[in-house]
Design an enzyme around this catalytic site. Structure first.
Site, PDB file in Angstrom:
ATOM      1  N   CYS A 197      -7.707   8.926   2.217  1.00  0.00           N
ATOM      2  CA  CYS A 197      -7.314   7.437   2.616  1.00  0.00           C
ATOM      3  C   CYS A 197      -7.498   7.096   3.993  1.00  0.00           C
ATOM      4  O   CYS A 197      -7.475   5.705   3.906  1.00  0.00           O
ATOM      5  CB  CYS A 197      -6.101   7.293   1.865  1.00  0.00           C
ATOM      6  SG  CYS A 197      -4.722   8.219   2.363  1.00  0.00           S
ATOM      7  N   GLU A 236       0.983   3.494  -2.423  1.00  0.00           N
ATOM      8  CA  GLU A 236       0.082   3.949  -1.148  1.00  0.00           C
ATOM      9  C   GLU A 236      -1.393   3.928  -1.455  1.00  0.00           C
ATOM     10  O   GLU A 236      -1.874   4.450  -2.321  1.00  0.00           O
ATOM     11  CB  GLU A 236       0.330   5.514  -1.008  1.00  0.00           C
ATOM     12  CG  GLU A 236       1.790   5.572  -0.584  1.00  0.00           C
ATOM     13  CD  GLU A 236       2.022   5.139   0.930  1.00  0.00           C
ATOM     14  OE1 GLU A 236       1.417   4.629   1.556  1.00  0.00           O
ATOM     15  OE2 GLU A 236       3.434   5.212   1.224  1.00  0.00           O
TER      16      GLU A 236
END
Length: 453
Positions: free
Chosen positions: A243, A209
């Protein structure tokens, strides 16, 4: 405790088959939920010491995510684990075909510092729900939350089942020397490449990720006030250290001035001041200095102030910005928001297509054609139309990147599947056996085979 001993003990414990039991998994999920609730004071204090995160933000963006994940698996574990019947093709008649969700074994979760509880515990919860043993390596950058998780988990669970391994780069490097059945990593693309390379030595599958420059497109057909309000919240949540935060804005030229004024309005309304409960500080001095270097004083439309002692950077809008400016070279990961204007929607989509695939992308518009072009033309991990960030909160949607923004996904059933092997089993009847596939071969058999295949 030596980490090789922990890994060995987890491998031996997995062989006992205990973790495959659904009651066993539920028992430990319930225990984890109870432990988190019992120790929430310690968890709140630790994250506040790391970067001044309020109880409100910690609850809404960290603890609630973790507890919701546990509740999801407690409610859905029976159905997720149930073998799935699938059709059996003609050549395998008479038979039955099933897919079994098989636990992988001993897995490693490497968490991130920006949401240290959510991005460490949520994948760990998916791993244990799927029936695995797990070693969790939280980020050492959020030092106090790493310590808190180690204390809470290592004092409450047997190390041969769950274990939090503390340390920094040296300890992570040591961990990666060992074989795991899966590695789950959340963090930067640079470190992701290191993880991927180390995993390849053991042919270990990975979920990575990562991140990237997540664009937000605002067209003249958008509800500008709602767009500005939602973008300001999503961008400056956690001081931009998210993010999937909007990395830069692409605003249609005809509404540009009106829109950025609305951005300024909501930044002021939300009171992102030093020491305010709704605004965190930058995690450390190294990241603070990196972000300060990205602020071009000649392009500051709003904000630009900072306090190094408090690791505070005021929400900052840069305008006008071009694609060639240095701030467009890397993911910002902080409270700086560049604004680029555009005239043609198709042209701006084509420009984004030429860039690395981002973890998220967002569009604000009421125009159906623009929505269709956005979803068809752009490749990205996940995103929203007329909102930002909130797709993460839906556990029915997979979360993960593509291309440079990551490999694999999780959340809800996708997290369960990420830590499972889909094992295929064909069961055949032992009567009515045709001899068409057995030697000796003949033209007649070949004719039948052609018809069947």
């Amino acid at each position: 405790m030596e980490i090789q001993d922990v890994i060995s003990s987890q491998r031996e414990f997995f062989k006992t088959q205990q973790t495959k039991s659904i009651p066993f998994r539920k028992m430990y999920l319930e225990k984890l939920r109870d432990v988190i609730i019992k120790n929430d004071g310690l968890l709140y204090e630790a994250i506040d010491r790391d970067f001044g995160k309020s109880k409100f933000d910690t609850l809404t963006t960290e603890i609630s995510f973790v507890l919701n994940d546990i509740d999801y698996y407690l409610k859905n574990l029976n159905s997720l684990s149930k073998p799935k019947k699938v059709r059996t093709n003609l050549v395998n008649q008479i038979g039955k075909s099933r897919i079994y969700q098989d636990p992988l074994g001993c897995v490693l979760v490497i968490g991130a510092w920006n949401y240290p509880y959510q991005l460490s515990l949520s994948p760990m919860i998916a791993a244990i729900a799927a029936g695995n043993c797990c070693i969790l390596k939280p980020s050492e950058i959020a030092f106090h939350t790493m310590k808190a998780m180690a204390k809470v988990i290592n004092e409450s669970f047997p190390s041969e089942y769950l274990y939090v391994y503390e340390g920094g780069i040296e300890e992570t490097t040591e961990l990666l020397k060992y074989r795991f059945d899966k590695i789950f990593f959340t963090g930067s693309t640079k470190v992701g490449k290191i993880i991927y390379k180390a995993a390849a030595e053991h042919l270990t599958p990975v979920v990575l990720e990562l991140g990237g420059k997540s664009p937000v497109i605002i067209t003249k057909h958008a509800n500008l006030e709602i767009a500005a309000k939602r973008i300001v919240w999503g961008k400056f949540l956690n001081a931009g250290q998210t993010c999937v935060a909007p990395d830069y804005l692409l605003v249609e030229e005809s509404v540009e001035e009106q829109f950025i004024e609305m951005l300024r309005k909501f930044i002021r309304e939300f009171q992102y001041e030093p020491d305010s409960p709704q605004y965190t500080r930058i995690i450390n001095s190294r990241n603070f200095q990196r972000l300060i270097r990205l602020i071009d004083s000649e392009k500051v439309y709003f904000g630009g102030n900072f306090n190094e002692e408090k690791l505070y950077i005021e929400p900052t809008i840069l305008h006008p910005v071009t694609w060639e400016d240095s701030i467009m070279e890397e993911e910002i990961f902080g409270p700086i928001l560049p604004v680029i204007s555009f005239k043609n929607f198709n042209t701006v989509l084509n420009t984004i297509v030429e860039m690395e695939k981002p973890l998220a992308a967002y569009l604000f518009t009421s125009n159906a054609e623009e929505k269709g072009l956005f979803t068809r033309k752009l490749s990205f991990g996940g995103g929203c139309i007329n909102d930002v960030v909130m797709h993460l909160s839906n556990d029915h949607l997979p979360f993960g990147g593509t291309g440079a923004s990551g490999i694999g996904n999780y959340h809800g059933k996708y997290g369960f599947e990420a830590f499972s092997h889909q094992k295929s089993v064909l069961e055949k009847a032992t009567w009515g056996e045709p001899d068409i596939k057995y030697p000796p071969y003949s033209d007649k058999k070949l004719s039948w085979i052609r018809k069947l295949l």
